[in-house]
Design a protein around this motif. Structure first.
Motif, PDB file in Angstrom:
ATOM      1  N   LEU A   1       0.815  -1.207   0.000  1.00 22.11           N
ATOM      2  CA  LEU A   1       0.000   0.000   0.000  1.00 22.11           C
ATOM      3  C   LEU A   1       0.851   1.260   0.000  1.00 22.11           C
ATOM      4  CD1 LEU A   1      -2.369  -1.235   2.838  1.00 22.11           C
ATOM      5  CD2 LEU A   1      -2.931  -1.193   0.409  1.00 22.11           C
ATOM      6  N   GLU A   2       0.233   2.351  -0.453  1.00 19.75           N
ATOM      7  CA  GLU A   2       0.843   3.669  -0.361  1.00 19.75           C
ATOM      8  C   GLU A   2       0.357   4.341   0.919  1.00 19.75           C
ATOM      9  OE1 GLU A   2       3.093   5.102  -2.206  1.00 19.75           O
ATOM     10  OE2 GLU A   2       3.227   3.469  -3.669  1.00 19.75           O
ATOM     11  N   PRO A   3       1.262   4.747   1.794  1.00 20.08           N
ATOM     12  CA  PRO A   3       0.824   5.335   3.060  1.00 20.08           C
ATOM     13  C   PRO A   3       0.314   6.764   2.953  1.00 20.08           C
ATOM     14  CG  PRO A   3       3.214   5.324   2.925  1.00 20.08           C
ATOM     15  CD  PRO A   3       2.716   4.592   1.711  1.00 20.08           C
ATOM     16  N   PHE A   4       0.645   7.446   1.845  1.00 15.92           N
ATOM     17  CA  PHE A   4       0.192   8.824   1.651  1.00 15.92           C
ATOM     18  C   PHE A   4      -0.379   8.953   0.249  1.00 15.92           C
ATOM     19  CE2 PHE A   4       3.696   8.946   4.672  1.00 15.92           C
ATOM     20  CZ  PHE A   4       3.136   9.645   5.730  1.00 15.92           C
ATOM     21  N   LEU A   5      -1.378   9.788   0.108  1.00 16.74           N
ATOM     22  CA  LEU A   5      -1.929  10.082  -1.216  1.00 16.74           C
ATOM     23  C   LEU A   5      -2.495  11.489  -1.225  1.00 16.74           C
ATOM     24  CD1 LEU A   5      -5.126   9.787  -0.512  1.00 16.74           C
ATOM     25  CD2 LEU A   5      -4.747   7.389  -1.043  1.00 16.74           C
ATOM     26  N   ASN A   6      -2.725  11.990  -2.412  1.00 14.03           N
ATOM     27  CA  ASN A   6      -3.297  13.323  -2.567  1.00 14.03           C
ATOM     28  C   ASN A   6      -4.802  13.204  -2.779  1.00 14.03           C
ATOM     29  OD1 ASN A   6      -0.763  14.614  -2.408  1.00 14.03           O
ATOM     30  ND2 ASN A   6      -0.396  14.257  -4.578  1.00 14.03           N
TER      31      ASN A   6
ATOM     32  N   PRO B   1      -8.319  13.562  -4.251  1.00 15.62           N
ATOM     33  CA  PRO B   1      -8.644  13.762  -5.670  1.00 15.62           C
ATOM     34  C   PRO B   1      -9.281  15.101  -5.994  1.00 15.62           C
ATOM     35  CG  PRO B   1     -10.162  12.207  -4.649  1.00 15.62           C
ATOM     36  CD  PRO B   1      -9.063  12.439  -3.665  1.00 15.62           C
ATOM     37  N   VAL B   2      -9.847  15.786  -5.001  1.00 15.01           N
ATOM     38  CA  VAL B   2     -10.482  17.077  -5.247  1.00 15.01           C
ATOM     39  C   VAL B   2      -9.620  18.229  -4.731  1.00 15.01           C
ATOM     40  CG1 VAL B   2     -12.501  18.529  -4.817  1.00 15.01           C
ATOM     41  CG2 VAL B   2     -12.786  16.072  -5.203  1.00 15.01           C
ATOM     42  N   THR B   3      -9.202  18.141  -3.490  1.00 15.29           N
ATOM     43  CA  THR B   3      -8.467  19.254  -2.877  1.00 15.29           C
ATOM     44  C   THR B   3      -6.979  19.224  -3.177  1.00 15.29           C
ATOM     45  OG1 THR B   3      -7.960  18.105  -0.797  1.00 15.29           O
ATOM     46  CG2 THR B   3     -10.116  19.172  -0.971  1.00 15.29           C
ATOM     47  N   GLY B   4      -6.445  18.046  -3.517  1.00 15.81           N
ATOM     48  CA  GLY B   4      -5.019  17.907  -3.763  1.00 15.81           C
ATOM     49  C   GLY B   4      -4.180  17.820  -2.504  1.00 15.81           C
ATOM     50  N   THR B   5      -4.800  17.887  -1.335  1.00 15.75           N
ATOM     51  CA  THR B   5      -4.081  17.853  -0.061  1.00 15.75           C
ATOM     52  C   THR B   5      -3.443  16.482   0.156  1.00 15.75           C
ATOM     53  OG1 THR B   5      -5.650  19.419   0.905  1.00 15.75           O
ATOM     54  CG2 THR B   5      -4.300  18.156   2.436  1.00 15.75           C
ATOM     55  N   LYS B   6      -2.203  16.462   0.632  1.00 17.98           N
ATOM     56  CA  LYS B   6      -1.523  15.211   0.956  1.00 17.98           C
ATOM     57  C   LYS B   6      -2.068  14.676   2.267  1.00 17.98           C
ATOM     58  CE  LYS B   6       3.101  13.183   1.394  1.00 17.98           C
ATOM     59  NZ  LYS B   6       4.563  13.451   1.322  1.00 17.98           N
ATOM     60  N   LEU B   7      -2.478  13.393   2.263  1.00 19.34           N
ATOM     61  CA  LEU B   7      -3.143  12.796   3.414  1.00 19.34           C
ATOM     62  C   LEU B   7      -2.480  11.476   3.790  1.00 19.34           C
ATOM     63  CD1 LEU B   7      -6.779  13.406   2.160  1.00 19.34           C
ATOM     64  CD2 LEU B   7      -5.697  14.605   4.072  1.00 19.34           C
ATOM     65  N   TYR B   8      -2.450  11.204   5.085  1.00 19.47           N
ATOM     66  CA  TYR B   8      -1.974   9.938   5.617  1.00 19.47           C
ATOM     67  C   TYR B   8      -3.133   8.950   5.594  1.00 19.47           C
ATOM     68  CZ  TYR B   8      -0.217   6.702   9.279  1.00 19.47           C
ATOM     69  OH  TYR B   8       0.191   5.612  10.004  1.00 19.47           O
ATOM     70  N   ARG B   9      -2.894   7.763   5.035  1.00 16.43           N
ATOM     71  CA  ARG B   9      -3.945   6.741   4.969  1.00 16.43           C
ATOM     72  C   ARG B   9      -3.314   5.395   5.308  1.00 16.43           C
ATOM     73  NH1 ARG B   9      -5.632   3.161   0.914  1.00 16.43           N
ATOM     74  NH2 ARG B   9      -7.755   2.418   1.241  1.00 16.43           N
ATOM     75  N   SER B  10      -3.278   5.096   6.582  1.00 15.55           N
ATOM     76  CA  SER B  10      -2.583   3.890   7.011  1.00 15.55           C
ATOM     77  C   SER B  10      -2.946   3.552   8.447  1.00 15.55           C
ATOM     78  CB  SER B  10      -1.064   4.096   6.900  1.00 15.55           C
ATOM     79  OG  SER B  10      -0.360   3.021   7.484  1.00 15.55           O
ATOM     80  N   GLY B  11      -2.771   2.283   8.793  1.00 17.66           N
ATOM     81  CA  GLY B  11      -2.866   1.856  10.182  1.00 17.66           C
ATOM     82  C   GLY B  11      -1.513   1.444  10.711  1.00 17.66           C
TER      83      GLY B  11
END
Length: 341
Positions: free
Chosen positions: A238-243, A245-255
Motif C-alpha cells: 500500500l501507499e501510506p500517503f496520497l493526494n 482527488p479534489v483538494t489535492g491535499t496530501k493525506l496519511y492513509r494507514s494503520g
C-alpha cells in the motif's frame, strides 16, 4: 435567511435554502451539522425532495467540511437512510474481504460492526488496508446506545503536518505492507466478536470456495496465504500517503501506527501465536520504533473527538479527510453504514 458563521462557505450554505440551519462544533472542525429550521422539512416527502434538489451542494460541503451530519430530519428507519444513500454512487468494489464482521441489512445498507460492545474501535480510514477504497462512508444511528457508543471521528487533514516531514519522508520512501487474518470457514456470523481475526473468511469474502477467494484477491492486488487450521491471511502492498482527488491535499492513509499497540491488546495470546499477525508494517519488514508509533498515535488522538448522537442522525464523511471509530457502549445500539464513491 440562514445565519451563516463566518468560517462557513456562504454560497454553498445558501444553496441549501431557507428551511435549514448549519453550524460547526468549532470553527473549521468537521463535520458540518445541518438541521431543519421551521417545520417544512419535517415532512418526509418534502425532505426527500429537498435532498435530491440540494445534493450537488451537499457533495461539495462533504469535501469542504470533511463531512456532514443531517440531524432532526424525518429519518427514523433504515428505509429513510437507504433513500439518502441511493442518491450517491455506490462503492463498486463492495465490502469483499472487509475487516469488520457485519451483515447486509437492506440494499446497500450494512451493519456497522459486530465487534464486541466493550471494544474501543480506533479511528481509521475505511478499508485503509486496501488499494481500492470508498471515497465516502455514511452512518445512520437508528438506535443510539444509552451509554457510550459514539462514532468518534478524527480530522485527518491535520495528520501529515502533525507527523512531521522527517517521519513522513521515511514512511513514504519505504512504503507499507498490510497483513489481515481471517478465521476458518464458519457456519454462521457470531452476534459479537472480541477479535476480528476470528471472523470466518467465507463470510468476509462472500463465498464458500477457496478458489474464488483467491480469484477475488488476485483481481484486487492481494496475496492470500492459507494456514493448516483453515484460517487465512491476506497481504497487500500500500501507499501510506496520497493526494485528495479534489483538494489535492496530501493525506496519511494507514494503520501503520496501530500494528503493535491497539491491535495487540485485543487478544495478545492469539497475536503471539500467529506467524503473520494482523497489522501494517514497513515494506522492508521493519517496524516503526515505539517512539514513532507513540508520536503518530498522539497526533491522531489530538484531532479525535466525539459528541452525543441522537436517534435518526445521518453522517456522511469524506473517507480520506475524516477518519472514524467507535467508543465502547452499554445497552442496545443499532448503527448502520453504507459505502459510497
Amino acid at each position: 435567511m440562514n445565519t451563516i458563521p463566518e468560517a462557513l462557505d456562504s454560497s454553498l450554505i445558501s444553496a441549501l435554502g431557507d428551511d435549514v440551519q448549519c453550524h460547526e462544533r468549532a470553527a473549521g472542525q468537521p463535520p458540518l451539522f445541518i438541521e431543519p429550521k421551521g417545520g417544512a422539512l419535517l415532512d418526509r416527502d418534502r425532505f426527500r425532495a429537498w435532498t435530491r434538489r440540494v445534493k450537488p451542494a451537499l457533495e461539495q460541503l462533504i469535501v469542504r467540511h470533511g463531512g456532514i451530519v443531517l440531524r432532526g430530519f424525518p429519518t427514523p428507519e433504515t428505509e429513510d437512510f437507504a433513500d439518502i444513500v441511493e442518491q450517491f454512487p455506490p462503492f463498486q468494489d463492495g465490502y469483499v474481504g472487509g475487516r469488520a464482521p457485519r451483515l447486509q441489512i437492506s440494499g446497500r445498507v450494512m451493519e456497522s460492526t459486530r465487534l464486541d460492545a466493550g471494544v474501543r474501535l480506533g479511528v481509521h480510514s475505511e478499508m485503509a488496508y486496501r488499494r481500492h477504497y470508498p471515497g465516502r462512508i455514511a452512518f445512520f444511528s437508528r438506535l443510539t446506545a444509552p451509554v457510550g457508543g459514539e462514532t468518534t471521528i478524527a480530522d485527518a487533514r491535520q495528520f501529515v503536518e502533525g507527523i512531521g516531514p522527517e517521519l513522513v519522508e521515511k514512511i513514504a520512501a519505504i512504503g507499507i505492507r498490510s497483513a489481515l487474518s481471517y478465521g476458518p470457514k464458519s457456519d454462521t456470523v457470531e452476534s459479537s466478536y472480541e477479535d476480528q481475526d476470528r471472523y470466518g473468511w467465507n463470510h468476509a469474502f462472500g463465498t464458500e470456495d477457496p478458489a474464488e477467494v483467491e480469484a477475488r484477491c488476485a483481481s484486487r492486488g492481494l496475496q492470500p496465504l492459507w494456514h493448516d487450521d483453515g484460517s487465512l491471511t491476506v497481504f497487500a502492498t500500500l501507499e501510506p500517503f496520497l493526494n485528495h482527488p479534489v483538494t489535492g491535499t496530501k493525506l496519511y492513509r494507514s494503520g501503520l501506527h496501530r500494528d503493535h499497540t491497539a491491535m495487540a491488546v485485543l487478544n495478545p495470546e492469539m497475536r503471539k501465536n500467529q506467524k503473520y499477525p494482523t497489522g501494517m508494517f514497513l515494506a522492508n519488514g521493519q517496524r516503526l520504533s515505539n517512539e514513532e508509533v507513540d508520536h503518530i498515535n498522539a497526533v491522531c488522538d489530538r484531532f479525535t473527538y466525539s459528541w452525543p448522537w441522537r436517534n435518526g442522525d445521518v453522517m456522511i464523511l469524506d473517507n480520506l479527510q475524516v477518519w472514524h471509530g467507535r467508543n465502547p457502549y452499554e445497552g442496545r445500539r443499532d448503527v448502520q453504514v453504507a459505502l459510497l464513491d
